[in-house]
Write an enzyme that holds these catalytic residues in place. Structure first.
Site, PDB file in Angstrom:
ATOM      1  N   LYS A 137      27.752  49.135 -74.299  1.00  0.00           N
ATOM      2  CA  LYS A 137      26.607  48.381 -75.079  1.00  0.00           C
ATOM      3  C   LYS A 137      26.766  48.260 -76.787  1.00  0.00           C
ATOM      4  O   LYS A 137      26.174  47.598 -77.437  1.00  0.00           O
ATOM      5  CB  LYS A 137      25.215  48.929 -74.874  1.00  0.00           C
ATOM      6  N   ASP A 138      27.771  48.899 -77.118  1.00  0.00           N
ATOM      7  CA  ASP A 138      27.921  49.006 -78.552  1.00  0.00           C
ATOM      8  C   ASP A 138      29.051  48.136 -79.025  1.00  0.00           C
ATOM      9  O   ASP A 138      29.309  47.669 -80.125  1.00  0.00           O
ATOM     10  CB  ASP A 138      28.375  50.138 -79.213  1.00  0.00           C
ATOM     11  N   ARG A 188      14.795  45.570 -78.491  1.00  0.00           N
ATOM     12  CA  ARG A 188      14.351  45.510 -77.056  1.00  0.00           C
ATOM     13  C   ARG A 188      13.299  46.593 -76.593  1.00  0.00           C
ATOM     14  O   ARG A 188      12.324  46.312 -76.007  1.00  0.00           O
ATOM     15  CB  ARG A 188      15.556  45.648 -76.227  1.00  0.00           C
ATOM     16  N   ARG A 189      13.845  47.940 -76.872  1.00  0.00           N
ATOM     17  CA  ARG A 189      12.695  48.748 -76.435  1.00  0.00           C
ATOM     18  C   ARG A 189      11.531  48.672 -77.102  1.00  0.00           C
ATOM     19  O   ARG A 189      10.386  49.149 -76.759  1.00  0.00           O
ATOM     20  CB  ARG A 189      13.398  50.370 -76.857  1.00  0.00           C
ATOM     21  N   CYS A 243      22.279  43.198 -82.401  1.00  0.00           N
ATOM     22  CA  CYS A 243      21.199  44.271 -82.339  1.00  0.00           C
ATOM     23  C   CYS A 243      20.149  44.122 -83.177  1.00  0.00           C
ATOM     24  O   CYS A 243      19.070  44.824 -82.914  1.00  0.00           O
ATOM     25  CB  CYS A 243      22.107  45.373 -82.914  1.00  0.00           C
ATOM     26  N   ARG A 270      17.128  57.350 -85.781  1.00  0.00           N
ATOM     27  CA  ARG A 270      18.587  57.141 -85.645  1.00  0.00           C
ATOM     28  C   ARG A 270      19.322  58.546 -85.511  1.00  0.00           C
ATOM     29  O   ARG A 270      18.621  59.456 -85.479  1.00  0.00           O
ATOM     30  CB  ARG A 270      19.257  56.570 -86.752  1.00  0.00           C
ATOM     31  N   ARG A 303      17.746  63.343 -82.358  1.00  0.00           N
ATOM     32  CA  ARG A 303      16.563  62.799 -81.972  1.00  0.00           C
ATOM     33  C   ARG A 303      15.526  63.775 -81.383  1.00  0.00           C
ATOM     34  O   ARG A 303      14.515  63.697 -81.234  1.00  0.00           O
ATOM     35  CB  ARG A 303      16.876  61.700 -81.082  1.00  0.00           C
TER      36      ARG A 303
END
Length: 310
Positions: free
Chosen positions: A81-82, A141-142, A256, A159, A165
């Protein structure tokens, strides 16, 4: 002896994923000496800004691609996804191993009744948050899905690697954070930290994953002599999803900084094989299905439908 150098980011998750690829590759090149080379990317160095403010997805890839082209490494392992849509000239994706669980997870400091399964469990997880909760994520998105489920939530940037996190969550900077289940599973965190945190998986029907979430991509030079051995690591259904979901991003021209998602599954019966794809962009979501051979045409059609409607 054959020597293979695999480039990777330095986070614990990146190292675990690279180790998985190295272990799998040894089955096909048992005499090879495989070395891990850590390369720090721009995306790892700048942690106080959203990704959309400092560049595109190449933030996590460009230094690895440069090392490939300069032959400092032979392979690079990425969270798919990156990956940016355009790879550097002379490079290609040589293998896509089997996809892990693509779902997102709501993580909270453990308290009774704060977890569940399925769409209703996810709603219960959000309902257990305090009034006007602070949710940590750097993903548009989230953020969009959090606001749909919990309109009173305040979404703030977070981040750093998974461990960082979780430390910020435990310190009380956030009431909940959203993480990818694939990373949590690969690190064994949901089992190791079950006494400290609660983990509520968010079903795709409620919280559509990012395109290629849970997929690892192995990149290398197009003319590398061992590319056929690496290709043995490919998992067919995961490769189909990788291709279709990236096609969605290509047609949508999504990066992104925009809320976009795509998730696909291949469904087999004794007689047929169907490909089901769901696409979200800008809050509009559509779904369709067709034959496996038509998967890219399906990705085109759904993406163009959303673009027309918006």
């Amino acid at each position: 002896m054959t020597e293979i150098r695999i480039g990777t980011r330095g986070s614990q998750l990146a190292l675990v994923q690279t180790g998985m690829v190295a272990d799998a590759l040894r089955a096909y090149l048992p005499d090879a000496r495989i070395e891990t080379v850590i390369i720090k990317t721009k995306g790892d160095r700048i942690l106080d800004k959203p990704l959309g403010e400092i560049g595109d997805k190449g933030l996590f890839v460009s230094e690895l691609e440069a090392a490939l082209l300069e032959k400092k490494v032979d392979l690079a392992v990425h969270s798919a996804k990156d990956l940016p849509m355009c790879l550097a000239e002379g490079l290609e994706i040589l293998a896509v191993p089997q996809r892990a669980d693509a779902r997102d997870v709501l993580v909270q400091v453990r308290k009774k009744g704060s977890e569940g399964t399925g769409p209703e469990g996810a709603k219960a997880g959000f309902a257990s948050l305090p009034p006007r909760p602070v949710i940590g994520t750097g993903s548009k998105r989230r953020e969009l899905y959090v606001k749909e489920i919990c309109p009173q939530a305040r979404v703030e940037l977070i981040r750093g690697n998974v461990e960082t996190r979780l430390s910020k969550l435990e310190a009380g900077q956030y009431d909940g954070i959203i993480l990818a289940k694939a990373g949590l599973d690969r690190l064994g965190i949901m089992e190791k930290e079950k006494e400290r945190f609660s983990f509520t998986p968010l079903e795709p029907s409620l919280f559509l994953p990012a395109a290629c979430q849970g997929i690892i991509a192995v990149e290398g030079r197009s003319d590398w002599e061992y590319r056929e051995a690496v290709a043995q690591l490919c998992h067919r259904e995961s490769l189909l999803s990788f291709e279709a979901e990236r096609r969605v991003l290509e047609v949508l021209q999504a990066d992104c900084s925009q809320p976009a998602a795509a998730y696909s599954v291949t469904e087999k019966t004794e007689e047929t094989e169907r490909f089901r794809l769901t696409v979200m962009y800008g809050g509009r979501q559509v779904q369709g299905e067709g034959g496996v051979k038509e998967r890219l045409a399906l990705a085109d059609a759904l993406s163009l439908q959303i673009r027309r409607e918006l």
